[in-house]
Scaffold this motif. Sequence first.
Motif, PDB file in Angstrom:
ATOM      1  N   ARG A 129       0.839  -1.205   0.000  1.00 35.36           N
ATOM      2  CA  ARG A 129       0.000   0.000   0.000  1.00 35.36           C
ATOM      3  C   ARG A 129       0.873   1.253   0.000  1.00 35.36           C
ATOM      4  O   ARG A 129       0.625   2.217  -0.741  1.00 35.36           O
ATOM      5  CB  ARG A 129      -0.874  -0.056   1.262  1.00 35.36           C
ATOM      6  N   GLU A 237      15.864   6.998  18.322  1.00 35.91           N
ATOM      7  CA  GLU A 237      16.375   7.407  19.629  1.00 35.91           C
ATOM      8  C   GLU A 237      17.195   6.271  20.236  1.00 35.91           C
ATOM      9  O   GLU A 237      16.838   5.103  20.082  1.00 35.91           O
ATOM     10  CB  GLU A 237      15.207   7.727  20.573  1.00 35.91           C
ATOM     11  N   VAL A 240      15.761   2.762  22.318  1.00 39.72           N
ATOM     12  CA  VAL A 240      14.364   2.388  22.088  1.00 39.72           C
ATOM     13  C   VAL A 240      14.257   1.355  20.988  1.00 39.72           C
ATOM     14  O   VAL A 240      15.216   1.029  20.288  1.00 39.72           O
ATOM     15  CB  VAL A 240      13.456   3.594  21.757  1.00 39.72           C
TER      16      VAL A 240
ATOM     17  N   THR B 126       1.505   0.483  16.739  1.00 41.20           N
ATOM     18  CA  THR B 126       2.575   0.884  15.814  1.00 41.20           C
ATOM     19  C   THR B 126       2.888   2.375  15.953  1.00 41.20           C
ATOM     20  O   THR B 126       4.048   2.781  15.899  1.00 41.20           O
ATOM     21  CB  THR B 126       2.165   0.570  14.357  1.00 41.20           C
ATOM     22  N   ARG B 129       4.993   2.885  19.053  1.00 38.52           N
ATOM     23  CA  ARG B 129       6.361   2.426  18.779  1.00 38.52           C
ATOM     24  C   ARG B 129       7.113   3.462  17.938  1.00 38.52           C
ATOM     25  O   ARG B 129       8.279   3.789  18.194  1.00 38.52           O
ATOM     26  CB  ARG B 129       6.245   1.094  18.037  1.00 38.52           C
ATOM     27  N   THR B 130       6.433   4.000  16.942  1.00 34.01           N
ATOM     28  CA  THR B 130       7.020   4.983  16.036  1.00 34.01           C
ATOM     29  C   THR B 130       7.310   6.292  16.764  1.00 34.01           C
ATOM     30  O   THR B 130       8.386   6.882  16.607  1.00 34.01           O
ATOM     31  CB  THR B 130       6.056   5.244  14.865  1.00 34.01           C
ATOM     32  N   SER B 132       7.816   6.787  19.913  1.00 30.89           N
ATOM     33  CA  SER B 132       8.932   6.581  20.823  1.00 30.89           C
ATOM     34  C   SER B 132      10.258   6.548  20.066  1.00 30.89           C
ATOM     35  O   SER B 132      11.224   7.210  20.444  1.00 30.89           O
ATOM     36  CB  SER B 132       8.691   5.270  21.579  1.00 30.89           C
ATOM     37  N   ALA B 133      10.295   5.814  18.960  1.00 33.50           N
ATOM     38  CA  ALA B 133      11.544   5.663  18.209  1.00 33.50           C
ATOM     39  C   ALA B 133      11.996   6.970  17.566  1.00 33.50           C
ATOM     40  O   ALA B 133      13.190   7.223  17.420  1.00 33.50           O
ATOM     41  CB  ALA B 133      11.390   4.581  17.140  1.00 33.50           C
ATOM     42  N   LEU B 134      11.048   7.810  17.165  1.00 36.07           N
ATOM     43  CA  LEU B 134      11.409   9.040  16.465  1.00 36.07           C
ATOM     44  C   LEU B 134      11.432  10.252  17.399  1.00 36.07           C
ATOM     45  O   LEU B 134      11.502  11.394  16.949  1.00 36.07           O
ATOM     46  CB  LEU B 134      10.466   9.274  15.279  1.00 36.07           C
ATOM     47  N   GLY B 135      11.375   9.992  18.710  1.00 39.90           N
ATOM     48  CA  GLY B 135      11.619  11.061  19.677  1.00 39.90           C
ATOM     49  C   GLY B 135      10.452  11.991  19.955  1.00 39.90           C
ATOM     50  O   GLY B 135      10.669  13.121  20.411  1.00 39.90           O
ATOM     51  N   MET B 158       5.301  -3.058  21.107  1.00 40.11           N
ATOM     52  CA  MET B 158       6.635  -3.659  21.280  1.00 40.11           C
ATOM     53  C   MET B 158       7.392  -3.041  22.448  1.00 40.11           C
ATOM     54  O   MET B 158       8.604  -2.790  22.355  1.00 40.11           O
ATOM     55  CB  MET B 158       7.467  -3.477  19.997  1.00 40.11           C
ATOM     56  N   LEU B 243      -2.358   6.377   2.697  1.00 44.02           N
ATOM     57  CA  LEU B 243      -1.344   5.695   3.494  1.00 44.02           C
ATOM     58  C   LEU B 243      -1.972   5.124   4.765  1.00 44.02           C
ATOM     59  O   LEU B 243      -2.936   5.679   5.290  1.00 44.02           O
ATOM     60  CB  LEU B 243      -0.250   6.682   3.894  1.00 44.02           C
ATOM     61  N   ASN B 244      -1.399   4.067   5.267  1.00 43.10           N
ATOM     62  CA  ASN B 244      -1.750   3.571   6.588  1.00 43.10           C
ATOM     63  C   ASN B 244      -1.437   4.675   7.611  1.00 43.10           C
ATOM     64  O   ASN B 244      -0.450   5.401   7.470  1.00 43.10           O
ATOM     65  CB  ASN B 244      -0.918   2.308   6.859  1.00 43.10           C
ATOM     66  N   GLY B 246      -0.290   4.646  10.596  1.00 43.81           N
ATOM     67  CA  GLY B 246       1.007   4.516  11.262  1.00 43.81           C
ATOM     68  C   GLY B 246       2.150   4.979  10.366  1.00 43.81           C
ATOM     69  O   GLY B 246       3.079   5.655  10.820  1.00 43.81           O
ATOM     70  N   VAL B 247       2.073   4.641   9.091  1.00 42.78           N
ATOM     71  CA  VAL B 247       3.100   5.059   8.134  1.00 42.78           C
ATOM     72  C   VAL B 247       3.073   6.585   7.971  1.00 42.78           C
ATOM     73  O   VAL B 247       4.122   7.251   7.986  1.00 42.78           O
ATOM     74  CB  VAL B 247       2.895   4.365   6.766  1.00 42.78           C
ATOM     75  N   GLY B 250       4.642   8.222  10.923  1.00 43.29           N
ATOM     76  CA  GLY B 250       6.092   8.079  10.883  1.00 43.29           C
ATOM     77  C   GLY B 250       6.739   9.090   9.948  1.00 43.29           C
ATOM     78  O   GLY B 250       7.744   9.723  10.290  1.00 43.29           O
ATOM     79  N   ILE B 251       6.168   9.279   8.775  1.00 45.84           N
ATOM     80  CA  ILE B 251       6.740  10.224   7.813  1.00 45.84           C
ATOM     81  C   ILE B 251       6.673  11.654   8.365  1.00 45.84           C
ATOM     82  O   ILE B 251       7.640  12.417   8.283  1.00 45.84           O
ATOM     83  CB  ILE B 251       6.018  10.106   6.451  1.00 45.84           C
TER      84      ILE B 251
END
Lengths: 260, 260
Positions: A129, A237, A240, B126, B129-130, B132-135, B158, B243-244, B246-247, B250-251
Amino acid sequence: VRVLSTARDLQRRHARERQGLFVAEGIRAVEELLRSPLVVRGALVVDDGEHTRRRAIVATLRDRGIPVEDVSATDFASASDTETPQGILAIAEIPKRGLATLTLPNLDPVRLVVLDAVQDPGNVGTILRTASALGAVATLALPGTVDLWNAKVVRSSMGALFHHPALGCTWEELGSFLSKWEIALWGAENGGEPLSAMMQGASPVPRRVAVAVGNEGGGLSAHVRAGAVRLVAVEIEPGVESLNVGVATGIMLYELRRLS
Amino acid sequence: VRVLSTARDLQRRHARERQGLFVAEGIRAVEELLRSPLVVRGALVVDDGEHTRRRAIVATLRDRGIPVEDVSATDFASASDTETPQGILAIAEIPKRGLATLTLPNLDPVRLVVLDAVQDPGNVGTILRTASALGAVATLALPGTVDLWNAKVVRSSMGALFHHPALGCTWEELGSFLSKWEIALWGAENGGEPLSAMMQGASPVPRRVAVAVGNEGGGLSAHVRAGAVRLVAVEIEPGVESLNVGVATGIMLYELRRLS
């Protein structure tokens, strides 16, 4: 009973490959299928007369002369892949797609996605997608990747699979294809070069890039790791969790599009 | 029977809210839980002695004096939220988190995520998770969003949910919070201004932005649409699927981080 028994049979990958057919289940998926160029062979419905969108789909199917089989909810459940079935599924032909027929525009920037043993069907559907929405020209599935025509991949691709050139190939076929079309292979890997640094780097981003994303647990295969000209990572980060593979693919495709 | 009956009870949101407890199911989730600061109250295992990682978790639980209840696979299944249970789950306390206790760094750029009635638990996990990972400094869930402590959100985050400040609030609380900390609210919407144009635009991107993402079917709520200073969209190819969520999140977070 013909559509019902075929649909049950198509739950197995082997049967899908032998018959060249797949199942699209749910209102949204069947609607997308009917808007696509794919050949629909038949449909299964639970006709309780209650759902307007489902009724509209059945009318379209009948208009096109596609066989529609009414079944009980119990029979439907036996062919269904979902926990809460919406009472409609369709059987269609898997389109004949191969690397040989995939021709790429000559001058435009080219972005591809390579699935390197990605196993979660929801992730693969989301990636298809995303690839379609962000203008990747194709998505190539290496061995070890879940079957692209798995019912859950079909559903979570939200119709992208019906239009976007997604197809399986071997590592050797991929290698020849990339060299024939002069496409650089990048591998997405946690320890790779930071994506943002690459995008601001001294060396220009190539006009033709295939981004390979790996297995959720194991990462990239040895083949891709050896064949990739660069290994890149979306920076996260410290300390994480990694990004979901679909989200990481989306960010890479977005960045490549932005700079190409 | 105490952990078993509690775990069954906690399948309902109401019970989670009344008792202030939630369930983390599966090897990965329980491992992450034990690495987090959250208080674990008890665990349920199917002790067939076969799984090394599961055995290691049980040893850790026993070391810490946390009650571990051995049950049959059938009993475990009655408390499980998964199709193929891994034979381990833990009950822990929902951390006390509120907007009042969320203090933001003074000078640094600040990014937040607002969940505006996002209902799919996998998508919400998701996104956590995103974020957290991207601050992102926090994720705020408006009414209509799936319960953050739902078993599937817990699993698909996760482990992010155990560390990342994710909490529910009303629209009024959000409004006061954003104005108190001078945070600009952006809404993500298909028809919004193209994200890439905003990032290259004449007006600088604000240093403090909360990005609101809406319901998978219905989009943003009237509240957010009215309260947002800008509506933005990740540009997608004409005629293709969205787009989903979550995606898309993230972008946007990646782009905001890149420029801040």
